[in-house]
Motif scaffolding. Sequence first.
Motif, short mmCIF file in Angstrom:
data_model
loop_
_atom_site.label_atom_id
_atom_site.label_comp_id
_atom_site.label_asym_id
_atom_site.label_seq_id
_atom_site.Cartn_x
_atom_site.Cartn_y
_atom_site.Cartn_z
N GLY A 289 0.81 -1.22 0.00
CA GLY A 289 0.00 0.00 0.00
C GLY A 289 0.84 1.26 0.00
O GLY A 289 0.43 2.28 -0.57
N PHE A 290 2.01 1.21 0.62
CA PHE A 290 2.83 2.42 0.76
C PHE A 290 3.88 2.56 -0.34
O PHE A 290 4.47 3.63 -0.50
N ALA A 291 4.11 1.51 -1.13
CA ALA A 291 5.25 1.48 -2.05
C ALA A 291 5.27 2.66 -3.02
O ALA A 291 6.28 3.37 -3.15
N SER A 292 4.16 2.92 -3.70
CA SER A 292 4.13 3.99 -4.70
C SER A 292 4.33 5.35 -4.06
O SER A 292 5.09 6.18 -4.56
N PHE A 296 7.51 8.11 -4.45
CA PHE A 296 7.28 9.51 -4.82
C PHE A 296 7.91 10.47 -3.82
O PHE A 296 8.55 11.45 -4.19
N LEU A 297 7.75 10.17 -2.53
CA LEU A 297 8.33 11.03 -1.49
C LEU A 297 9.86 11.00 -1.56
O LEU A 297 10.52 12.03 -1.38
N GLU A 298 10.43 9.84 -1.82
CA GLU A 298 11.87 9.74 -1.98
C GLU A 298 12.35 10.58 -3.17
O GLU A 298 13.35 11.30 -3.09
N GLU A 299 11.62 10.49 -4.26
CA GLU A 299 11.98 11.23 -5.49
C GLU A 299 12.05 12.73 -5.23
O GLU A 299 12.93 13.42 -5.75
N LEU A 300 11.14 13.25 -4.42
CA LEU A 300 11.08 14.69 -4.15
C LEU A 300 11.93 15.10 -2.95
O LEU A 300 11.96 16.28 -2.60
N GLY A 301 12.62 14.15 -2.33
CA GLY A 301 13.41 14.48 -1.15
C GLY A 301 12.55 14.78 0.06
O GLY A 301 12.94 15.56 0.94
N LEU A 302 11.36 14.16 0.13
CA LEU A 302 10.42 14.43 1.21
C LEU A 302 10.24 13.22 2.13
O LEU A 302 9.19 13.09 2.77
N MET A 303 11.24 12.34 2.17
CA MET A 303 11.21 11.24 3.13
C MET A 303 12.27 11.53 4.19
O MET A 303 13.43 11.14 4.07
#
Length: 317
Positions: A289-292, A296-303
């Motif tokens: 459920g969280f994978a996508s 996306f959050l990793e891609e934007l530097g928001l993790m």
Amino acid sequence: MGETLPPLDIDNGDMTATPAPIVSRPDREGVAVRLLKGSAKKSYEPVVDIDWAAPLADDKYFLPPQMSSLYGTRLWEQMSVQQRIDLSRHELVNYLSMGIWFENMLNQSLLRGMIRSSPTAGSTFYELTELGDEARHMLMFGKAIRRIGVEPFWPTGRHARSVNTMPFIFRGPMLWIAALVGEEIFDALQRRILEDGQEVQPLVQRLMRIHVTEEARHIQFARDGIRRDVAEMPLRTRWILANLHGLGATLYLKNFTRRGLYQRVGLDGAAAQRQARANKHFHDVQKLGFASLGEFLEELGLMGPLARRMWKRSHFL
């Protein structure tokens, strides 16, 4: 009757002190217009697009058994098929109840934000369209819960106060992050229901098909919003945003494995909760459920590090 009225001559006085409405950026407008066209081509009216009078099948689950929080545990092995179906009935109603809470909060936040938006902007038009979609989804979920014949799981006490506070917190970029946390995890789970739906009630399959179709546009709009905002975000705001969303992990885990859910089907609530939270099969469902969203959050530097820790601790990462 055919007389043309003269234009009103209004003295604005000191009205110039009032902030002008925020006009959406041109690139944001293009996304909004495209999504508006998609909404016009393919939207649903659940009251008439679902056969609410169709009988429920006695031998079909309300969620694929592999999605149950207890699937594969000692308790699951001890349960009869009918007990497992009954558990899936209550787990689905739990998901739908959470969906109603979230869509209620999202609608309140969108409406508050519109006070500062141009009423003629395409993005405002799409937000109004999304409000209509979400209102119909709440109606659809409510009718489904009533048709299934199980009491909804409704927030009370401190939990209710927390839910009522969230629309005041979901503002600006935080609104788009909250929308993604609330929508993408459920969207992934609903797609899993459609993929593994042979054992699932036809009513549930139809409901999920409608919701997945319309939520795909909402997710695109929220992703576009945060993607555009993050580039102009102050570092301090970005750090807060990158870590605050981790609170969603705790909220999900707590509500997905609530003791009252298991007590309703005659199980020891504390024992069932322990087994569910330690269940590797259920951890896989959460990670799916969280994978996508996680990507996306990793891609934007928001993790952020705190958020990552919270999602991992709750077995979403």
